[in-house]
Scaffold this motif. Sequence first.
Motif, mmCIF file in Angstrom:
data_model
loop_
_atom_site.group_PDB
_atom_site.id
_atom_site.type_symbol
_atom_site.label_atom_id
_atom_site.label_comp_id
_atom_site.label_asym_id
_atom_site.label_seq_id
_atom_site.Cartn_x
_atom_site.Cartn_y
_atom_site.Cartn_z
ATOM 1 N N ALA A 318 -0.779 -6.578 -5.393
ATOM 2 C CA ALA A 318 -2.089 -5.809 -5.692
ATOM 3 C C ALA A 318 -2.937 -6.375 -4.468
ATOM 4 O O ALA A 318 -3.610 -5.390 -4.009
ATOM 5 N N LYS A 320 -1.972 -7.163 -1.466
ATOM 6 C CA LYS A 320 -1.517 -6.737 -0.183
ATOM 7 C C LYS A 320 -1.994 -5.252 0.062
ATOM 8 O O LYS A 320 -2.287 -4.669 1.041
ATOM 9 N N ASP A 350 -5.246 -2.968 -9.788
ATOM 10 C CA ASP A 350 -6.096 -3.082 -8.437
ATOM 11 C C ASP A 350 -6.806 -1.959 -8.133
ATOM 12 O O ASP A 350 -6.295 -0.646 -8.943
ATOM 13 N N ALA A 370 7.047 2.726 -0.607
ATOM 14 C CA ALA A 370 6.478 3.969 -0.939
ATOM 15 C C ALA A 370 6.041 4.665 0.511
ATOM 16 O O ALA A 370 6.217 5.766 0.627
#
Length: 574
Positions: A318, A320, A350, A370
């Motif tokens: 979160a 990062k 977050d 991702a």
Amino acid sequence: MNKSEEAEKKLSRLKKRIVREKKARAEAEKLLEEKSREIYQLNQKLHEEARLLEATVINAKDGIVITDADFDNDGPKIIYANKAFSHITGYDLDELIGQNPKMLQGVDTDRGVLDNLRESLYSGQSFQAELKNYRKNGIPYWLDIGIVPVKNDDGKVTHFAAIERDITQQKNNQKELKEKKEQAEAANVAKSEFLANMSHEIRTPMNAIMGMTEILNSSDLNKEQKENVEILHNSSRDLLFILNDILDISKIEAGEVKLEYVSFSIKKVLEQSVELFSGMAKEKEIKIDWKINKEIPENIVSDLGRIQQILKNLISNALKFTDKGTIEISAKKEKQSKNNKDIIYVEVKDTGIGIPKEKINQIFEKFMQADASVNRKFGGTGLGLTITQKLVGLMNGEIGVESKEGQGSVFWFTLPLVEASKEDTIINIMPYKQEYNVNKKELSKLHILSVDDHPVNQLFIRKLLKKIGIENVDQAEDGQQALYRLKEKDYDVVLMDCQMPNMDGYQATKTIRKREKITGKHIPIIALTANAMAGDKEKCLKIGMDYYLSKPIRMRDIVSIISNVIINKNSMKS
Ligand code: ADP
């Protein structure tokens, strides 16, 4: 009426009768002819059917065998067998007729299946199973056998008809497939074990590198040297993170992870986990907060180390992937819908970059990230969520995520909620940061026994302790030596490595605590381990160690723990 008239009348009646009878006969003949034709056609049909059936049975690829149903005189005998049956069994037809089919059975024919077969036939039921039989030449073969009873008009079983299919090839394929699968699984376990061993081995020198850079960093360096040492320190820390992830996933995949259930305060765990990241959040100017619903009991039973690891992974992600806004961690009690059992529901929310829709289903997969370009900036291995998911699964929980690209993500997990009983020993969760007011003079008076088989570790520990003002440090290379030294001299603290040759730290601690039952003393033992996996801490504490430090040991951690020892000692005196 005269006689001739009378005779005429009679004749006419007779003629009429003859006509009627002729007609009736013609009709009867017609009927007879029709019936004969019908019978003939039926006969033809039956004949045709029988011919087809016979051709089918004779030429069937499956073996077909018919026995009588005479259970006396050594059981039912074969009265008919087709070519295929003869081919499968290797016996000529004349060798088969009159024999009991049990002539085909042998040592490996499953007795249990035979018992079932006999039972079905006795009770006039049909039967279906896989069975191993033997050919005339003694070679076994597998068959899929179906037997049906044939009954007469009175319902009495007169025969049994069996269809047998040779499935030897199929069975061999299945066996081969199973063996290949087992081989692949064994290879996978071996690979995981290798990775686990390798990463464990690499950790020892890595810890030394990190420790030494820390010591170097706290010495007198010019600006450039300091920068260089910092790069060295950060790179080795990143490498260690990667190693820890590989070690974790390998151990999980090799099935080596065992859960360690202890009792503790989940509230304190949340507080401590948030505290761990508060410095980093402050640097990024992100608000980080936590809350817990009052319904959750004060102390619960679960795997403390695993919960800490799960929270650490989710909160660090979160942080990062969030550049501004807030991170909120919350826990509440819920009921599991399928069985109405109590569960804890924890959420890490977050306001970060979020996850694209098309990627969200894959992010729990190994090495899945991702957005590669985003990840290059932030670093990471793509293993964190895989590990987290597997740990949650091991603990019989569930994990999931909801996210909107550009708006933020909510990672949630659930775990069974079990309240600790009053008799349970509650593990003390130390706040992450604690300010201790211990002066150097007090530290310098301490006598410490450092137990570690690795010379570089020993050197590092001496240097580290010297930096904080402790010079009275004796060494032992293994548990046995440690026991010997402790007999010779009184120490204030033992720093105990866990994995050592001859006698490991666990065994040594057990012996020390056993001896102390007689002396009434209690020497503080601090476990130092290279084991990254959660669960090790609980193991150390359970065995009788008082504190736990995982390598690489940081100066501030060792200061805080030794200070704690002194504070406890002083409070016992007063
Ligand atoms: P990594 O080491 O790359 O962080 P993880 O398995 O922890 O590996 O996460 C996999 C990927 O999931 C990340 O690389 C990132 O793309 C995405 N991800 C995880 N957590 C978050 C989050 N809180 N916000 C946005 N994306 C996230």
